[in-house]
Design a protein around this motif. Sequence first.
Motif, mmCIF file in Angstrom:
data_model
loop_
_atom_site.group_PDB
_atom_site.id
_atom_site.type_symbol
_atom_site.label_atom_id
_atom_site.label_comp_id
_atom_site.label_asym_id
_atom_site.label_seq_id
_atom_site.Cartn_x
_atom_site.Cartn_y
_atom_site.Cartn_z
ATOM 1 N N MET A 1 0.903 -1.135 0.026
ATOM 2 C CA MET A 1 -0.162 0.003 0.158
ATOM 3 C C MET A 1 0.680 1.270 0.034
ATOM 4 O O MET A 1 0.752 2.016 -0.897
ATOM 5 C CB MET A 1 -0.927 -0.092 1.219
ATOM 6 N N TYR A 2 1.778 1.146 1.002
ATOM 7 C CA TYR A 2 2.508 2.542 0.955
ATOM 8 C C TYR A 2 3.887 1.979 0.106
ATOM 9 O O TYR A 2 4.492 1.403 0.507
ATOM 10 C CB TYR A 2 2.992 2.711 2.385
ATOM 11 N N SER A 3 3.944 2.939 -0.843
ATOM 12 C CA SER A 3 4.807 2.648 -1.872
ATOM 13 C C SER A 3 6.336 3.253 -1.717
ATOM 14 O O SER A 3 6.281 4.472 -1.420
ATOM 15 C CB SER A 3 4.580 2.424 -3.338
ATOM 16 N N HIS A 4 7.382 2.694 -2.378
ATOM 17 C CA HIS A 4 8.416 3.727 -2.595
ATOM 18 C C HIS A 4 8.285 4.944 -3.258
ATOM 19 O O HIS A 4 8.845 5.848 -3.319
ATOM 20 C CB HIS A 4 9.758 2.820 -3.213
ATOM 21 N N GLY A 5 7.384 4.826 -4.204
ATOM 22 C CA GLY A 5 6.885 5.911 -5.165
ATOM 23 C C GLY A 5 6.354 7.003 -4.282
ATOM 24 O O GLY A 5 6.878 8.180 -4.633
ATOM 25 N N ALA A 6 5.611 6.558 -3.464
ATOM 26 C CA ALA A 6 5.042 7.627 -2.499
ATOM 27 C C ALA A 6 6.060 8.291 -1.735
ATOM 28 O O ALA A 6 6.061 9.356 -1.570
ATOM 29 C CB ALA A 6 3.765 7.321 -1.585
ATOM 30 N N GLU A 7 6.915 7.473 -1.077
ATOM 31 C CA GLU A 7 7.961 8.280 -0.263
ATOM 32 C C GLU A 7 8.964 9.063 -1.029
ATOM 33 O O GLU A 7 9.223 10.023 -0.818
ATOM 34 C CB GLU A 7 8.820 6.928 0.336
ATOM 35 N N SER A 8 9.157 8.600 -2.429
ATOM 36 C CA SER A 8 10.155 9.339 -3.041
ATOM 37 C C SER A 8 9.473 10.700 -3.663
ATOM 38 O O SER A 8 10.154 11.761 -3.757
ATOM 39 C CB SER A 8 10.696 8.618 -4.186
ATOM 40 N N LEU A 9 8.188 10.483 -3.947
ATOM 41 C CA LEU A 9 7.396 12.029 -4.223
ATOM 42 C C LEU A 9 7.523 12.746 -3.076
ATOM 43 O O LEU A 9 7.703 14.118 -3.362
ATOM 44 C CB LEU A 9 6.046 11.650 -4.625
ATOM 45 N N ILE A 10 7.377 12.498 -1.927
ATOM 46 C CA ILE A 10 7.301 13.385 -0.893
ATOM 47 C C ILE A 10 8.895 13.892 -0.539
ATOM 48 O O ILE A 10 9.002 15.185 -0.389
ATOM 49 C CB ILE A 10 6.974 12.777 0.650
#
Lengths: 818, 200
Positions: A1-10
Amino acid sequence: MYSHGAESLIKQAREIQESELQKFYSRLVKLLQGKELGHETIDSLQRLHLILSATKYTRTLPPELQKKVQSLLSSPKEHFQVLSSAVLRETLPLSGQEGNYNQENISQLNSHAAVLLLSQAGSRADLSSLCAQLLRSLESRQSEVPAHSLTHTLPILNTILTLSPECLTDDHVTLLNKKLVDWLRYASITQGGGASSGGFFTGPRSRQPVPTAELDGAVSGDFFTVLCVGQGFTEDQWMNVYSFSMLRHWLLTYHSVLSGNGTADTANRLQLSLSLSHSFSNDDRSEVDGSVVSIVSATSSSGRLLPPKERLREKSFQYCLRLIEQSDRKAHRKTDTDLQKACLVEAVCILDCVCEEDASLVFRAFPCIKALFGRLSSDLSFARVLLPIAQFYLNHGEMAAVDCESVWKLVFGRFPAELFNDHFLAHELLRFLRLNLKSLQHRVPQYTRSFPNLLKFLAWDSPAVVDDFVDLLPSLVTAGTAVELLHTLLDLPCLSATLVLQVRSTCLPISEPGGRGLQSPDAYRNPSFRGLFLFLLRGDAGSGDTIDRLSTLHELLAETADWPRVVQCAQTVPLLLHIFFNTVITGADEKLLSHLILVMLERSSLLLNIPEYNKEIQRVFSSHLLRFCKLHPSLVVDQSHELLEFAGATANVYSKEGIYTHVVWVLGEYLSVSCDSRCSVRLITSCFEALEAVLFEITSSVPPPGADCPAPRVVTTLMSALAKLASRSHDLIPRVSLFLSKLRTLTRGGSVAWCSDEEDLVAIVTRGEELWSLLKAPGVAQSVLTPPPHVTTPQWHRDTNVAMPLRLRALTSLTHSQ
Amino acid sequence: MVRCFLIHTVCSVSALGAGESRLLYSRLFGPDEGIFSDRERGLNPEERRLVQKERIAVVARQVRSAVSLSREASARVLVETVPGEEALALQEADSGVVRLRAGDPFSEEMSALWLGVQSLGFTLVCEPHENLLLAEGTLRNLTRHCLEHLHMLGQGSEVLLRSNRVDALLSRLLPHGQLLFLNHRFAQALEKEVAAYMAK
């Protein structure tokens, strides 16, 4: 659910370079200048929002961009309203434009612009003008105001008065009282949205308005409420929903007895509300053509005689009674059944609230509440609804002279015993207890006896409710049950394990092959051990402090010591013990304190074997033993027999080092004539001999197999205790001195079997030498080792010589301005 | 009244320390409570925003710790669900409520209801006298909509890139933090509006 993609966007949003950011801003300005604003603009605005909200430090936008975004607040397309509001909330308002709250067209604002205004409000004055504007729009005729902004008026007002009820003037309050009455009681009872009862072939002329329906499909027979359904809804039916949603808060804020404008004569009120007059008022949109009238409306008091505030109270009362009636219907959908439950809770709470304001309503409300209780009390799935009913009984039961026994049996009996694993019930029940502590202690005697049941909430889910128990535990400590409570607290991890076993045995079939090789479930079901578990699961205190076969119980549950729930529970016990002891020590008599000391001694080794648990508990015991004895030194003489027995058992040095040390210290410190006149020479001598024997034993032999060397602290404490005792009975001095000098010679030879660390040995020997030289002058030894009270509790301000300088210093510091 | 709605991580995030939580969406309702407290009255808007952000970070951290303790105690295995299984994910979700003492971090005592769906938590902070049954139902409903409309069970980051959808959802189902007593018909009407918004 919480992906690396989201983390890197932030991460990107936070670390965006200034140059790149400026480029982005200018690109966005260009986009916003265009005629058509499409998907690209929406995406860019969204990215802007992400950049601004990803960091807690505020970024400011270039003024041009900010102005453009601000203009989007009134865009016809909702996406732009939402995004511009979101973006502007994450940055600072342009200087000079800090939310103009006196604009005339505030009432034309859409909901999202209103959100922005609310978030930017900087003072009470801002909010007051916002309120005034909103109410002005309410007053004006409805046709002038677009539909949605009207519905949002109530939520906005509600949120403002949560924080600042003074933002509404008395006139505003009166206006809203009137409006709420209209919406709650006189909303249309026909379906909106052009629904008709006609079939396919009927023309527009034959379209008859269709009445709204109840949740079980029946046609509504009374006024509209949130539990009525239709194909579509009219404006005022929406307002009915919004009004009811904020009703309780409104009543609590403006109608509470504390803000009472004149206490009306109760007798007059009683007459008014009991009268069965039923008048129609001309200027109301009341039931002019009211054909079907249910029981609720028939018993309403005359609406016209009451001022707006009292009218609202009366109409709220009727609305709640109707909701309670409607909740008995069988809804077709689960979401509606859940809503019925929520409505029941709200209705009972509102009834409680209006009965607080107007006591005469209690007599009208109670029959309904009682009936509701009767209907729901046997169904545990309605437990959360029964709590507000309990609150009602607590608040008004006495006045109505109603017997509340069955209510308390539920709240203190069935709920904790059977629903301990319902997080939400636990939270609400414990909150109910916290808020009503004084009344409960006063009026419900079984409260203080129900701790075995209440502690089940804690045993099951310690982290979530320990905070509540920190507040509640002091009230559960009574002289009669303190000892039992202590035992119960110490065995909380056992209770925790038992509850887990209980839940598992109800979920899993009885004849489950012992797949995981667990011994405890079998023990739980074994009839010969049933009594042990039943004691733990008891509901009330008073049947005995604890059981004899505790050690058996601990053995049976030994494998549960690493279960997460048990471990979490064990971690909260020391804290609760501190609270327990702190409560007990205030105003407890010596008899109770002595009994508690005995329990401490007994239980220090009788605990479920969880790693670190034993040590922690001993630490708590030690600190409170010291406190008890300091406050009441005569306790030591009182309990000298048991204390000596404990201190004389060499095995305790190895297995209960923590508390052993403190027991020895306490004996050394307080076994003297100055603390208690009953302390005889014989007592001192027998104590001395007991301690001496232990000291001999541990310093002359190897520790028993499996045990570590005795802690240096034990040895030094024993030595000090012996020296203190000797200083009070000088015949004992030669014996001590002999031992200490022997010790010195023995250890000169290097290492010893009973002490592994060289530094520790040096410390021990040094202490021995100090004591030995001190004892060479018995008089000095006596005043150092057994100081008279006026030395240990100095009250310098009473001493004639020392007091004067102190007083002068105090006066000087008071008169000097800093 | 609901004070805030948060979507945040309840699993461990490598970039953060243990026990920290990453906020994916946060929405505070109503005016800032700081303007009524003597301590915070003198703050400028920038400082006020900082305080607000710190406040929600505290809530997220406390919920994160409550969720991990609860999961540890129940020793349940987390079921991985894929997009399309939103109803199942919601059914499997664990839930609870945290008591936030007065001052920590809001000036009054609050109740933080949470719903843990795999690695994310959905939290609703309400005043304790609020109807918690209604709040619980509202939270479940909001979570279901978020999972569906933002495809949160997948690997995408729509919750970050389409936060305006959550704003629109909240403006209908929780306007300005007001919990609404909606029967299925009223709820359908509002959800139709939400769906229309999402479609554009």
